[in-house]
Design a protein around this motif. Sequence first.
Motif, PDB file in Angstrom:
ATOM      1  N   SER A 151     -30.053 116.268 -35.112  1.00 29.07           N
ATOM      2  CA  SER A 151     -29.737 116.769 -36.441  1.00 29.07           C
ATOM      3  C   SER A 151     -29.659 115.781 -37.347  1.00 29.07           C
ATOM      4  O   SER A 151     -28.159 114.426 -37.286  1.00 29.07           O
ATOM      5  CB  SER A 151     -28.336 117.224 -35.963  1.00 29.07           C
ATOM      6  OG  SER A 151     -28.233 118.053 -37.500  1.00 29.07           O
ATOM      7  N   ARG A 152     -30.323 115.955 -38.166  1.00 23.20           N
ATOM      8  CA  ARG A 152     -29.898 114.417 -39.301  1.00 23.20           C
ATOM      9  C   ARG A 152     -28.506 115.111 -39.939  1.00 23.20           C
ATOM     10  O   ARG A 152     -27.993 114.314 -40.439  1.00 23.20           O
ATOM     11  CB  ARG A 152     -31.398 114.373 -40.439  1.00 23.20           C
ATOM     12  CG  ARG A 152     -31.150 113.646 -41.663  1.00 23.20           C
ATOM     13  CD  ARG A 152     -31.981 113.643 -42.623  1.00 23.20           C
ATOM     14  NE  ARG A 152     -32.103 112.543 -43.575  1.00 23.20           N
ATOM     15  CZ  ARG A 152     -31.531 112.839 -45.187  1.00 23.20           C
ATOM     16  NH1 ARG A 152     -31.107 114.102 -44.837  1.00 23.20           N
ATOM     17  NH2 ARG A 152     -31.667 111.834 -45.603  1.00 23.20           N
ATOM     18  N   ARG A 207     -26.348 113.521 -37.673  1.00 24.82           N
ATOM     19  CA  ARG A 207     -25.740 111.817 -37.737  1.00 24.82           C
ATOM     20  C   ARG A 207     -25.952 110.777 -39.084  1.00 24.82           C
ATOM     21  O   ARG A 207     -25.021 110.102 -38.982  1.00 24.82           O
ATOM     22  CB  ARG A 207     -27.331 111.479 -37.132  1.00 24.82           C
ATOM     23  CG  ARG A 207     -27.568 111.694 -36.268  1.00 24.82           C
ATOM     24  CD  ARG A 207     -29.302 111.361 -36.216  1.00 24.82           C
ATOM     25  NE  ARG A 207     -30.814 111.739 -36.207  1.00 24.82           N
ATOM     26  CZ  ARG A 207     -31.141 111.940 -37.124  1.00 24.82           C
ATOM     27  NH1 ARG A 207     -30.722 110.494 -37.647  1.00 24.82           N
ATOM     28  NH2 ARG A 207     -32.159 111.791 -37.785  1.00 24.82           N
ATOM     29  N   LYS A 208     -25.402 112.052 -40.333  1.00 27.64           N
ATOM     30  CA  LYS A 208     -25.464 111.145 -41.836  1.00 27.64           C
ATOM     31  C   LYS A 208     -23.942 111.783 -42.024  1.00 27.64           C
ATOM     32  O   LYS A 208     -23.488 111.810 -42.737  1.00 27.64           O
ATOM     33  CB  LYS A 208     -26.264 112.028 -42.499  1.00 27.64           C
ATOM     34  CG  LYS A 208     -27.773 111.501 -42.639  1.00 27.64           C
ATOM     35  CD  LYS A 208     -27.600 109.871 -42.833  1.00 27.64           C
ATOM     36  CE  LYS A 208     -29.331 109.483 -42.531  1.00 27.64           C
ATOM     37  NZ  LYS A 208     -29.166 108.036 -42.622  1.00 27.64           N
TER      38      LYS A 208
END
Length: 409
Positions: free
Chosen positions: A389-390, A393-394
């Motif tokens: 999942s972006r 991760r961000k």
Amino acid sequence: MTALWRNRDFTALWAGQMVSALGASITSTATPLLVLATTGSAKDAGLVGAAGTLPFLIGNLPAGALVDRWNRHRILLVSELLAALSIITVPLAIWSGRLTVAQLCVVAFVQGMCFAFFDLAERAALPRVVEPEQLATAIANNEARSRGATLAGPPIGGALFAAGRAWPFLVDAVTYLLAAIALLWVRRDLNSENPPREPVLRSAMEGLRWVWRHPLIRTGILLVAASNLTFRALVLVLVVLAGKQGASPATIGVMLGIYSTGGLLGAIAAGRLHKHFQPRTVIIGVNWVWAALLPLFAFAVVPWQLGLIGAVTAFVGPLWNVVIGAYAVTLVPNELLGRVNSAGMALTWGVMPIGSLAAGYLLDGVGPTGAIWTLSAFMLLTAVAGTVSRAVRKAPPLVSSHTPEGAER
């Protein structure tokens, strides 16, 4: 600033709920034992479990809207009294020989609805009870309270059930009454300063929209929903598996108590460690720990081994709850807190009826070992989803009480 444990309102609320949570933990152990002893059907046990968690799916959204507009102290008190009245019908039915699965489903549903209202009201009231700097510590103490109850409750529930099937439910009724009395010592105004004026349904949807606008929160909630479904099913699977290994009700209670020990130790550790972990580390790491541990249940040959493996899985959960809970109470405006919490709980706890029903059908279809492998595969997929999942991760660091973003559990 008043020390947390010198805060009369927080202490009364915490102590009352410690007693109430202990009673709920006792009956959560005794209820599947009672169903299995009465009907011998894992499906019936799953059905009663589903009835108890159905309010999380259908009741949380409207409950959140009502918590933000009604008197929160009154919600807390009425929830405890209604729960006491419903649970006392179980021993009465046992003594009269008229206990049915349908009655247990109704009682479980009422208990679940009372819990949904109480939990949302308590979460929304907490920032009104303690100072902002104490919120994370207060959440950690509440987590320790819950984990401590689930540590002590199963052995007591198993022992009481062995002494007489009605005893666990009688004790639970008394704990609800004691918790209601403790609430009389809470004098602070717990209500929202800006209660919503729009219709309940529109007000409830506002919390859901707030959640959906935050990608990290949305992703975190979906991941929590997947893990909640898994572990809701797992508890019934372990009870049945331990029974097939020859465990008595008292032994099963001890096994679940060992399981819960990990949660209590994790809650104690989380109170000290929550400042040292970033949200993405917690969200990704906890899911991989669970994915690695669940297959081990299939190789356990005695109940105490099941309990020890469960203790390790339970250890990491409180860190997630404390970190994400601190996000929720600091990021969300208090007048929206009940509705946002209810939206998160509707999604994350609303899957629990599915977990209970799935456990019953898996046990009848593929047996305890097959059920464990199925749940392990689902948990692995959840861990992979969290890792890729972006939004996760961000995820930004939790820098202060004014700038965080995170997920809610």
